[in-house]
Design an enzyme around this catalytic site. Structure first.
Site, PDB file in Angstrom:
ATOM      1  CG  ASN A  93      -1.963   1.090   1.376  1.00 18.81           C
ATOM      2  OD1 ASN A  93      -1.638   2.250   0.569  1.00 18.81           O
ATOM      3  ND2 ASN A  93      -2.759   1.111   2.338  1.00 18.81           N
ATOM      4  NE  ARG A 134      -6.102   1.653  -0.208  1.00 17.46           N
ATOM      5  CZ  ARG A 134      -6.152   2.932   0.307  1.00 17.46           C
ATOM      6  NH1 ARG A 134      -4.810   3.419   0.912  1.00 17.46           N
ATOM      7  NH2 ARG A 134      -7.287   3.647   0.678  1.00 17.46           N
ATOM      8  CG  HIS A 175     -12.886   3.778   3.048  1.00 17.83           C
ATOM      9  ND1 HIS A 175     -13.507   4.874   3.636  1.00 17.83           N
ATOM     10  CD2 HIS A 175     -11.752   4.153   3.345  1.00 17.83           C
ATOM     11  CE1 HIS A 175     -12.825   5.681   4.114  1.00 17.83           C
ATOM     12  NE2 HIS A 175     -11.621   5.214   3.837  1.00 17.83           N
ATOM     13  N   GLY A 198     -12.818   5.641  10.564  1.00 16.37           N
ATOM     14  CA  GLY A 198     -11.504   5.899  10.629  1.00 16.37           C
ATOM     15  C   GLY A 198     -11.438   7.331  10.676  1.00 16.37           C
ATOM     16  NE  ARG A 257      -9.787  12.910   3.144  1.00 13.20           N
ATOM     17  CZ  ARG A 257      -9.841  11.583   3.225  1.00 13.20           C
ATOM     18  NH1 ARG A 257     -10.934  10.765   3.383  1.00 13.20           N
ATOM     19  NH2 ARG A 257      -8.705  10.952   3.071  1.00 13.20           N
ATOM     20  N   GLY A 265     -10.861   2.340  12.593  1.00 21.06           N
ATOM     21  CA  GLY A 265     -10.246   2.708  14.023  1.00 21.06           C
ATOM     22  C   GLY A 265     -11.454   2.984  14.967  1.00 21.06           C
ATOM     23  CD  GLU A 277     -11.580  -2.496  13.189  1.00 20.40           C
ATOM     24  OE1 GLU A 277     -10.662  -2.741  13.685  1.00 20.40           O
ATOM     25  OE2 GLU A 277     -11.505  -2.448  11.849  1.00 20.40           O
ATOM     26  CD  GLU A 289      -8.916  -1.103   3.875  1.00 16.29           C
ATOM     27  OE1 GLU A 289      -8.530  -0.947   5.008  1.00 16.29           O
ATOM     28  OE2 GLU A 289      -9.047  -0.401   2.953  1.00 16.29           O
TER      29      GLU A 289
HETATM   30  P1  AMP Z   1      -8.132   4.545  11.134  1.00 15.77           P
HETATM   31  O1  AMP Z   1      -8.134   5.472   9.994  1.00 15.77           O
HETATM   32  O2  AMP Z   1      -8.993   3.492  10.733  1.00 15.77           O
HETATM   33  O3  AMP Z   1      -6.721   3.859  11.563  1.00 15.77           O
HETATM   34  O4  AMP Z   1      -8.839   5.068  12.262  1.00 15.77           O
HETATM   35  C1  AMP Z   1      -8.161   6.068  13.013  1.00 15.77           C
HETATM   36  C2  AMP Z   1      -8.923   6.854  13.961  1.00 15.77           C
HETATM   37  O5  AMP Z   1      -9.612   5.762  14.799  1.00 15.77           O
HETATM   38  C3  AMP Z   1      -8.189   7.503  15.123  1.00 15.77           C
HETATM   39  O6  AMP Z   1      -7.999   9.049  14.487  1.00 15.77           O
HETATM   40  C4  AMP Z   1      -9.350   7.679  15.996  1.00 15.77           C
HETATM   41  O7  AMP Z   1     -10.187   8.750  16.186  1.00 15.77           O
HETATM   42  C5  AMP Z   1     -10.185   6.507  16.012  1.00 15.77           C
HETATM   43  N1  AMP Z   1      -9.919   5.248  17.328  1.00 15.77           N
HETATM   44  C6  AMP Z   1      -8.876   4.469  17.410  1.00 15.77           C
HETATM   45  N2  AMP Z   1      -8.901   4.008  18.645  1.00 15.77           N
HETATM   46  C7  AMP Z   1     -10.029   4.422  19.398  1.00 15.77           C
HETATM   47  C8  AMP Z   1     -10.871   4.348  20.277  1.00 15.77           C
HETATM   48  N3  AMP Z   1     -10.281   3.433  21.583  1.00 15.77           N
HETATM   49  N4  AMP Z   1     -11.676   5.345  20.758  1.00 15.77           N
HETATM   50  C9  AMP Z   1     -12.330   6.336  19.906  1.00 15.77           C
HETATM   51  N5  AMP Z   1     -11.674   6.367  18.541  1.00 15.77           N
HETATM   52  C10 AMP Z   1     -10.469   5.576  18.388  1.00 15.77           C
END
Ligand code: AMP
Length: 398
Positions: A7, A91, A180, A210, A241, A331, A334, A384
């Site tokens: 990626n 990717r 996505h 995320g 964004r 993020g 989950e 992914e």
């Molecule tokens: P991703 O882009 O999928 O890696 O998601 C990143 C985002 O997930 C981060 O900017 C956080 O805002 C959010 N995140 C990760 N862990 C937690 C958590 N335990 N509680 C709330 N938000 C989370």
């Protein structure tokens, strides 16, 4: 058979090496700050502590060479010869209207990807650099492109067209593409498996939440609408964004502040969303903490996010003529117990009801709806890379 998944971003490169016999990840890592001072590679062999190697990494060619060296290394490597690598899966962010599925990369595909650069000027050039660097390092290895946009190519025209003069679509392919896609595909398929029902009988709303977020309506296994559009900017508010805005705002701000299109693009992509509203952070964890401590703008950012997601769930239930399952991934989806709880609050009229105890889960597959709820609500960690590895194997096995 071993498949390397790449990626490539403009200054970073993530990788995972899969053994496809049992779909096991043998090693993974991240090359950071390519072309910038302080570049390094973080590599981890499954079951071992990660190693960090600091080095000058001026470009993607050097980055790929370092990845291959890390995979071959006597102590933290996982292969003894490059001959063991059978294929590489990339990717690729934007496949335009040309790619509704993954493809073996050849000269025509590269030309088509170059044509897609104006549609994704920030992402596709980096993906192309990765393909080029890998071709130079291992000229005989088959490479496969897996597109973020491909899964959404099943959207009907009434969902993907914008209400602007039709000739702009004909001339510039101005339309909704969605992103996505690999994630929405994976979690919708996994949802059907977890529910023990065929995906082609299910109406699923998938929430990939995320740093970038998008919501998709997956009817009978196909994306029929999604919240991101021509670019990854619209939909719900994201880390930085803006999500959906009235386009008139752009002309108004341009005039009021004397901004050109580049400055506006920067504001909407990098200074808006959760960061712009809360003034605290783009990371929801910081914002949740600030909101709990009474920060009213942090609370507002949270409410805007949850309200926006709720509206899309309602809209997509209407678009599909019902909803059987609601899935949270990425993020926020989950990991944030609060986000899932607040998104679902008020959706009981649709048959959505979360079980507070079951919902206390982070990063694990689980059905979190109440036993008596009409709609199943699930947490499904996305994967992914696995989809890319599987598609790569499928294509080279043909
Ligand atoms: P991703 O882009 O999928 O890696 O998601 C990143 C985002 O997930 C981060 O900017 C956080 O805002 C959010 N995140 C990760 N862990 C937690 C958590 N335990 N509680 C709330 N938000 C989370």
């Amino acid at each position: 058979m071993k498949v390397l998944v790449l990626n490539c971003g403009s200054s970073s490169l993530k990788y995972q090496l899969f053994s496809m016999t049992n779909e096991e990840v043998l090693a993974k890592g991240l090359v950071e700050r390519i072309g910038i001072e302080g570049s390094r590679i973080k590599h981890s062999k499954t079951g071992m502590d990660a190693v960090t190697i600091n080095a000058t990494i001026p470009n993607h060619k050097v980055a790929i060479r370092m990845v291959l060296d890390a995979l071959l290394d006597a102590s933290h490597g996982v292969i003894s010869s490059l001959e063991e690598l059978k294929a590489v899966g990339h990717r690729v962010v934007h496949g335009g209207e040309k790619f509704a599925g993954s493809v073996l990369i050849n000269h025509e595909v590269i030309a088509a990807l170059q044509e897609c650069v104006p549609l994704a000027p920030l992402h596709n050039p980096a993906n192309l650099m990765g393909i080029e660097a890998m071709t130079e390092a291992l000229p005989n290895i088959p490479q496969v492109g897996v597109f973020d946009t491909a899964f959404h190519q099943t959207m009907p025209s009434h969902a993907y067209m914008y209400g602007v003069p039709y000739h702009y679509y004909e001339k510039y392919r101005v339309r909704r593409y969605g992103f996505h896609g690999t994630s929405h595909y994976y979690v919708s398929q996994r949802t059907a498996e977890l529910l023990g029902k065929p995906v082609d009988h299910l109406k699923i709303v998938t929430c990939h939440l995320g740093n970038g977020s998008s919501v998709t309506a997956v009817k009978n296994g196909h994306s029929i609408d999604t919240s991101m559009g021509f670019s990854p900017l619209p939909g719900v508010i994201m880390g930085t964004r803006c999500g959906d805005v009235d386009p008139t705002l752009l002309f108004y701000l341009a005039e009021q502040e004397g901004l050109d299109s580049k400055a506006l693009a920067h504001i909407l992509n990098k200074e808006s969303g959760i960061q712009g509203i809360s003034g605290v952070s783009s990371d929801l964890r910081d914002v949740e903490e600030a909101a709990a401590a009474g920060n009213s703008r942090a609370k507002l950012a949270e409410e805007m996010l949850y309200y926006g997601i709720r509206k899309y769930i309602g809209a997509y239930a209407a678009a599909m003529g019902g909803i059987d399952a609601l899935v949270f991934t990425a993020g926020i989806g989950e990991n944030s117990v609060v986000a899932r709880e607040k998104v679902c609050a008020g959706l009981e009229f649709l048959g959505i009801k979360i079980d507070a105890e079951k919902n206390k889960v982070r990063g694990k597959e689980r059905i979190v709806s109440s036993d008596d709820a009409r709609v199943s609500v699930l947490v499904v960690p996305t994967n992914e890379e696995l989809v890319i590895a599987r598609d790569t194997k499928r294509i080279i096995d043909r």
